[in-house]
Motif scaffolding. Structure first.
Motif, PDB file in Angstrom:
ATOM      1  N   LEU A  83       0.823  -1.209   0.000  1.00 54.11           N
ATOM      2  CA  LEU A  83       0.000   0.000   0.000  1.00 54.11           C
ATOM      3  C   LEU A  83       0.858   1.261   0.000  1.00 54.11           C
ATOM      4  O   LEU A  83       0.512   2.257  -0.653  1.00 54.11           O
ATOM      5  CB  LEU A  83      -0.939  -0.002   1.210  1.00 54.11           C
ATOM      6  N   VAL A  84       1.958   1.233   0.740  1.00 52.65           N
ATOM      7  CA  VAL A  84       2.868   2.379   0.758  1.00 52.65           C
ATOM      8  C   VAL A  84       3.437   2.610  -0.650  1.00 52.65           C
ATOM      9  O   VAL A  84       3.471   3.750  -1.153  1.00 52.65           O
ATOM     10  CB  VAL A  84       4.011   2.170   1.766  1.00 52.65           C
ATOM     11  N   ILE A 112      -9.527  -0.703   3.428  1.00 53.46           N
ATOM     12  CA  ILE A 112     -10.011   0.163   4.498  1.00 53.46           C
ATOM     13  C   ILE A 112     -10.938  -0.602   5.431  1.00 53.46           C
ATOM     14  O   ILE A 112     -11.336  -0.092   6.476  1.00 53.46           O
ATOM     15  CB  ILE A 112     -10.707   1.437   3.965  1.00 53.46           C
ATOM     16  N   ASN A 113     -11.289  -1.836   5.049  1.00 51.66           N
ATOM     17  CA  ASN A 113     -12.057  -2.707   5.939  1.00 51.66           C
ATOM     18  C   ASN A 113     -11.160  -3.532   6.857  1.00 51.66           C
ATOM     19  O   ASN A 113     -11.655  -4.242   7.730  1.00 51.66           O
ATOM     20  CB  ASN A 113     -12.920  -3.670   5.113  1.00 51.66           C
ATOM     21  N   GLU A 121      -4.795   3.252   7.353  1.00 57.51           N
ATOM     22  CA  GLU A 121      -4.144   4.543   7.102  1.00 57.51           C
ATOM     23  C   GLU A 121      -3.453   4.551   5.745  1.00 57.51           C
ATOM     24  O   GLU A 121      -3.592   5.501   4.962  1.00 57.51           O
ATOM     25  CB  GLU A 121      -3.137   4.846   8.201  1.00 57.51           C
ATOM     26  N   LYS A 122      -2.694   3.479   5.454  1.00 62.40           N
ATOM     27  CA  LYS A 122      -1.965   3.412   4.191  1.00 62.40           C
ATOM     28  C   LYS A 122      -2.925   3.312   3.006  1.00 62.40           C
ATOM     29  O   LYS A 122      -2.674   3.900   1.944  1.00 62.40           O
ATOM     30  CB  LYS A 122      -1.032   2.198   4.193  1.00 62.40           C
ATOM     31  N   ALA A 123      -4.044   2.603   3.187  1.00 62.98           N
ATOM     32  CA  ALA A 123      -5.043   2.502   2.122  1.00 62.98           C
ATOM     33  C   ALA A 123      -5.679   3.859   1.850  1.00 62.98           C
ATOM     34  O   ALA A 123      -5.892   4.246   0.694  1.00 62.98           O
ATOM     35  CB  ALA A 123      -6.116   1.469   2.488  1.00 62.98           C
ATOM     36  N   SER A 128      -6.378   8.628  -1.376  1.00 68.61           N
ATOM     37  CA  SER A 128      -6.319  10.081  -1.417  1.00 68.61           C
ATOM     38  C   SER A 128      -5.512  10.558  -2.626  1.00 68.61           C
ATOM     39  O   SER A 128      -5.929  11.463  -3.353  1.00 68.61           O
ATOM     40  CB  SER A 128      -5.699  10.605  -0.122  1.00 68.61           C
ATOM     41  N   ASN A 129      -4.369   9.929  -2.856  1.00 69.24           N
ATOM     42  CA  ASN A 129      -3.550  10.296  -4.009  1.00 69.24           C
ATOM     43  C   ASN A 129      -4.237   9.933  -5.317  1.00 69.24           C
ATOM     44  O   ASN A 129      -4.190  10.695  -6.284  1.00 69.24           O
ATOM     45  CB  ASN A 129      -2.184   9.615  -3.917  1.00 69.24           C
ATOM     46  N   LEU A 130      -4.894   8.791  -5.347  1.00 76.67           N
ATOM     47  CA  LEU A 130      -5.612   8.377  -6.555  1.00 76.67           C
ATOM     48  C   LEU A 130      -6.774   9.313  -6.873  1.00 76.67           C
ATOM     49  O   LEU A 130      -7.137   9.508  -8.031  1.00 76.67           O
ATOM     50  CB  LEU A 130      -6.138   6.943  -6.390  1.00 76.67           C
TER      51      LEU A 130
END
Length: 247
Positions: A83-84, A112-113, A121-123, A128-130
């Motif tokens: 994810l990072v 996120i589930n 958080e990483k998801a 957010s960037n996407l």
């Protein structure tokens, strides 16, 4: 108490995601300070890609490998690293399109589930960037709203959700031109929170500050949007608005 605070933090992050408030993250550009250009990697194994440095940009084949790894593994360490890496690569416009076309948004959104808060958080960061890409935004709101609806049914999450600081752009989700699927979800979110708030009668207005979700949902602007939706051309939307109880 610590668990409740973490739950509230996650809820706040999810609300931010639903409102497309991705501006909180500093998006990387095509070039780093000092003039160092980003380098493309040669072919590598999927798991090895999770060890890439922040200055590495993956190509389409590598992103596809990474998404497959993310979807197939149950190792939380690998999931978090993947994810990072995806989040870093999703900061670039070309990869925002590639990840969407590879079907990566639902794959990232499913994380996120995850019960692991660090993975959530990483998801959220990757989503957010996407979400900077306009075509990605609808898919990402849908993903986040699904989880938000589940959380909003739980009275224990009400305070965390309502206390989350959100941008005023969140209320744009209640505009009449918003896609029906999203509009019905955010109306249901409002209904669930409203019902939980009434059950938790000890929660008082002073507990929520200006800029909080409570401030926006129970403010004049949202009231005007609800009134406008009463005349929405879609019968399902009209019905949903009329059954939302007044606070």
């Amino acid at each position: 108490m610590g668990g409740a605070r973490r739950a509230g933090w996650v809820a706040a992050g999810l609300v931010l995601g639903a409102g497309a408030c991705y501006c909180i993250y500093r998006l990387a550009r095509g070039q780093r300070p000092g003039g160092q250009r980003l380098r493309l990697r040669s072919s590598r194994s999927a798991e090895d890609l999770t060890n890439s440095s922040y200055d590495d940009v993956l190509n389409a084949d590598q992103l596809q490998k990474l998404l497959y790894l993310l979807e197939s593994t149950e190792d939380p360490v690998i999931i978090e690293k993947a994810l990072v890496t995806l989040g870093n690569n999703a900061a670039f416009s070309t990869n925002q399109i590639i990840i969407r076309e590879l079907g990566g948004i639902p794959v990232v959104g499913s994380k996120i589930n995850d019960p692991n808060y660090s993975i959530k958080e990483k998801a959220l960061n990757a989503l957010s960037n996407l979400s900077v890409n306009v075509e990605n935004q609808i898919k990402i709101k849908v993903q986040v709203l699904k989880l938000l609806l589940n959380l909003s049914e739980n009275p224990a999450m009400t305070e965390g959700l309502l206390g989350a600081q959100v941008d005023s752009s969140f209320l744009s989700l209640y505009d009449g031109h918003v896609a029906k699927e999203i509009l019905l979800r955010v109306l249901t979110l409002f209904q669930n929170i409203n019902n939980c708030l009434k059950k938790e009668g000890h929660l008082a207005k002073p507990a929520f500050t200006k800029g909080s979700l409570f401030f926006h949902l129970y403010g004049e602007e949202c009231a005007q949007k609800m009134q406008a939706l009463v005349n929405h051309p879609d019968a399902d939307v009209k019905e949903k608005v009329t059954i939302i109880p007044k606070f």
